[in-house]
Design a protein around this motif. Sequence first.
Motif, PDB file in Angstrom:
ATOM      1  N   GLN A 199       0.827  -1.208   0.000  1.00 28.17           N
ATOM      2  CA  GLN A 199       0.000   0.000   0.000  1.00 28.17           C
ATOM      3  C   GLN A 199       0.863   1.262   0.000  1.00 28.17           C
ATOM      4  O   GLN A 199       1.833   1.363   0.746  1.00 28.17           O
ATOM      5  N   ASN A 200       0.517   2.177  -0.883  1.00 29.04           N
ATOM      6  CA  ASN A 200       1.179   3.477  -1.039  1.00 29.04           C
ATOM      7  C   ASN A 200       2.596   3.394  -1.588  1.00 29.04           C
ATOM      8  O   ASN A 200       3.344   4.368  -1.512  1.00 29.04           O
ATOM      9  N   TYR A 231      -1.938  -4.875  -2.434  1.00 29.96           N
ATOM     10  CA  TYR A 231      -3.068  -4.183  -3.055  1.00 29.96           C
ATOM     11  C   TYR A 231      -2.929  -4.122  -4.560  1.00 29.96           C
ATOM     12  O   TYR A 231      -1.828  -3.951  -5.086  1.00 29.96           O
ATOM     13  N   GLN A 286      -4.225  -1.634  -7.134  1.00 29.82           N
ATOM     14  CA  GLN A 286      -4.753  -0.275  -7.088  1.00 29.82           C
ATOM     15  C   GLN A 286      -5.118   0.011  -5.633  1.00 29.82           C
ATOM     16  O   GLN A 286      -4.249   0.000  -4.790  1.00 29.82           O
ATOM     17  N   LYS A 287      -6.384   0.197  -5.296  1.00 29.62           N
ATOM     18  CA  LYS A 287      -6.733   0.504  -3.902  1.00 29.62           C
ATOM     19  C   LYS A 287      -7.382  -0.671  -3.181  1.00 29.62           C
ATOM     20  O   LYS A 287      -7.721  -0.572  -2.003  1.00 29.62           O
ATOM     21  N   ASP A 288      -7.557  -1.781  -3.892  1.00 28.13           N
ATOM     22  CA  ASP A 288      -8.236  -2.936  -3.303  1.00 28.13           C
ATOM     23  C   ASP A 288      -7.245  -4.004  -2.861  1.00 28.13           C
ATOM     24  O   ASP A 288      -6.276  -4.292  -3.572  1.00 28.13           O
ATOM     25  N   GLU A 289      -7.525  -4.602  -1.716  1.00 25.06           N
ATOM     26  CA  GLU A 289      -6.680  -5.690  -1.238  1.00 25.06           C
ATOM     27  C   GLU A 289      -6.711  -6.823  -2.259  1.00 25.06           C
ATOM     28  O   GLU A 289      -7.726  -7.084  -2.899  1.00 25.06           O
TER      29      GLU A 289
END
Length: 164
Positions: free
Chosen positions: A70-71, A137, A139-142
Amino acid sequence: MKIFSLLLLLFIGSLSFTQEESFDEMVKSYYKNTVPLIYPNQLYKKMLSGEKIYILDAREGKEYEVSSIQNAIHVGFLGFNTRKVSDFDKNKTVIVYCTIGARSETIGEKLQKDGFKDVYNLYGGLIYWKNQGYKVYHQKDESSFVHVYSKKWGKWLTVGKPVY
């Protein structure tokens, strides 16, 4: 006594390394130990602390598109140039990762040569991160998918679904 010795030798010969010990040996065979290591639990604590850190993904685009930490900021490997991070604060912590940590160590070396003061290589890369139970992740989904670069390295992924 001969039977006991024979049984003992057979027993010792049948012992094998655990999956994690074997993974450690494989990973260490690729590392040059030029960039300090950070372990998944240490990175996770930094992420939770709110400390300003840069997490760089040194895999190629097709790998990054499958999943990432993430990020994480994608910087790639083959076309990497420190100009990609020229606006970063060189005094902030930078953690670099790839699939197992070999390519990210090389990127870490380049960052060090460019004056970055606090650079770390994520031990075991994304495979070890996922195996330790941390999330990736798309994109933004796990996601449960991890691009494992090759079947040679994919065999080490024990948590999640490998993508080649």
